[in-house]
Design a protein around this motif. Structure first.
Motif, PDB file in Angstrom:
ATOM      1  N   THR A  32     -61.002  15.616  82.720  1.00 15.30           N
ATOM      2  CA  THR A  32     -59.732  15.969  82.083  1.00 15.30           C
ATOM      3  C   THR A  32     -60.020  16.711  80.788  1.00 15.30           C
ATOM      4  O   THR A  32     -61.042  16.488  80.137  1.00 15.30           O
ATOM      5  N   ASN A  34     -57.924  18.856  77.247  1.00 17.58           N
ATOM      6  CA  ASN A  34     -56.744  19.367  76.544  1.00 17.58           C
ATOM      7  C   ASN A  34     -57.147  20.559  75.672  1.00 17.58           C
ATOM      8  O   ASN A  34     -56.356  21.041  74.888  1.00 17.58           O
ATOM      9  N   TRP A  57     -55.922  19.731  83.518  1.00 16.09           N
ATOM     10  CA  TRP A  57     -55.390  20.091  82.208  1.00 16.09           C
ATOM     11  C   TRP A  57     -53.916  19.721  82.163  1.00 16.09           C
ATOM     12  O   TRP A  57     -53.087  20.330  82.828  1.00 16.09           O
ATOM     13  N   CYS A  58     -53.603  18.687  81.394  1.00 19.23           N
ATOM     14  CA  CYS A  58     -52.215  18.306  81.173  1.00 19.23           C
ATOM     15  C   CYS A  58     -51.763  18.992  79.883  1.00 19.23           C
ATOM     16  O   CYS A  58     -52.101  18.558  78.782  1.00 19.23           O
ATOM     17  N   SER A  60     -49.146  19.866  77.268  1.00 16.48           N
ATOM     18  CA  SER A  60     -47.884  19.323  76.748  1.00 16.48           C
ATOM     19  C   SER A  60     -46.836  20.404  76.524  1.00 16.48           C
ATOM     20  O   SER A  60     -45.641  20.126  76.452  1.00 16.48           O
ATOM     21  N   TYR A  85     -51.175  20.710  84.921  1.00 16.37           N
ATOM     22  CA  TYR A  85     -50.000  19.828  85.023  1.00 16.37           C
ATOM     23  C   TYR A  85     -49.196  19.948  83.743  1.00 16.37           C
ATOM     24  O   TYR A  85     -49.755  19.867  82.639  1.00 16.37           O
ATOM     25  N   LYS A 116     -46.983  13.695  78.103  1.00 14.88           N
ATOM     26  CA  LYS A 116     -48.386  13.360  78.357  1.00 14.88           C
ATOM     27  C   LYS A 116     -48.594  12.372  79.493  1.00 14.88           C
ATOM     28  O   LYS A 116     -49.366  12.634  80.417  1.00 14.88           O
ATOM     29  N   PRO A 119     -47.171  13.548  83.312  1.00 13.43           N
ATOM     30  CA  PRO A 119     -48.009  14.572  83.948  1.00 13.43           C
ATOM     31  C   PRO A 119     -49.404  14.052  84.308  1.00 13.43           C
ATOM     32  O   PRO A 119     -49.959  14.408  85.351  1.00 13.43           O
ATOM     33  N   PHE A 120     -49.956  13.189  83.454  1.00  9.23           N
ATOM     34  CA  PHE A 120     -51.276  12.622  83.731  1.00  9.23           C
ATOM     35  C   PHE A 120     -51.239  11.727  84.971  1.00  9.23           C
ATOM     36  O   PHE A 120     -52.108  11.827  85.841  1.00  9.23           O
ATOM     37  N   ALA A 123     -51.039  13.815  88.038  1.00  4.92           N
ATOM     38  CA  ALA A 123     -52.341  14.419  88.350  1.00  4.92           C
ATOM     39  C   ALA A 123     -53.254  13.418  89.043  1.00  4.92           C
ATOM     40  O   ALA A 123     -53.900  13.736  90.051  1.00  4.92           O
TER      41      ALA A 123
END
Length: 202
Positions: A32, A34, A57-58, A60, A85, A116, A119-120, A123
């Motif tokens: 993962t 950011n 990649w989440c 925001s 995401y 956050k 979406p996580f 995923a």
């Protein structure tokens, strides 16, 4: 799994050796990101061992323009297998109805869930990994000081932090040796304070 014994065994290994061990151990690994400072290190190291590893990649929606430029450059340079995401509501819409709530605002929990945590979870449900590579390092927060190279997530997934014991100086050296970029103008709207957890790890 004896996490304590495995951590003792891995403590003398290089990040690359730790990544190789974890990929051989698990059935499906993800990393993962950011694109905060030093993320290029973990991304480069994982891609060196497993070129097509899914990079989750989440985003925001609140990253700085510098971070987005850095992300695009790093994705292209390393030919990353990025799985993006994003929240179900746009940042523009949320700015009108909620904004970015202060840490003491009751809406802050809902905000963090929207941008956050949801979406996580989405995923992880789609990829169903059993190994999760992160760039957590000792000295970042009190919680991160309490874990180690290997730890278990709340749902039992193996979290692997290959650079857990590395200093900023060692990370800088890795970036320079591998011609990787770093971007320090990073903003996480869910943390507010730099030493707070973002919600994914604690």
């Amino acid at each position: 799994m004896d996490i304590k014994a495995l951590n003792e065994e891995l403590r003398g290994k290089s990040p690359k050796e730790i990544i190789e061990w974890a990929i051989a151990y698990g059935k499906k690994a993800v990393v993962t990101t950011n694109f905060r400072p030093y993320e290029a290190v973990i991304l480069h190291a994982c891609a060196e061992v497993k070129k097509d590893i899914p990079v989750i990649w989440c985003d925001s929606g609140y990253n700085t323009s510098n971070t987005y430029r850095h992300a695009e450059e790093t994705i292209k340079q390393l030919n990353l297998n990025v799985k993006l995401y994003v929240p179900k509501q746009t940042a523009a819409h949320r700015d009108v109805v909620m904004g970015i709530p202060d840490i003491n605002d009751p809406k802050h929990k809902e905000f963090t869930e929207q941008v956050k945590l949801e979406p996580f979870r989405r995923a992880m449900e789609e990829h169903k990994p059993d190994v999760w590579f992160t760039n957590l390092r000792k000295g970042q927060t009190a919680f991160r000081d309490s874990i180690d190279i290997l730890s278990l997530s709340a749902d039992g997934m193996l979290k692997v932090s290959p650079f857990y014991n590395w200093s900023d100086e060692e990370m800088d050296k890795y970036l320079a040796e591998n011609n990787l970029g770093i971007e320090t103008k990073y903003f996480d709207p869910t943390k507010v304070l730099g030493n707070r957890e973002c919600g994914l790890h604690a």
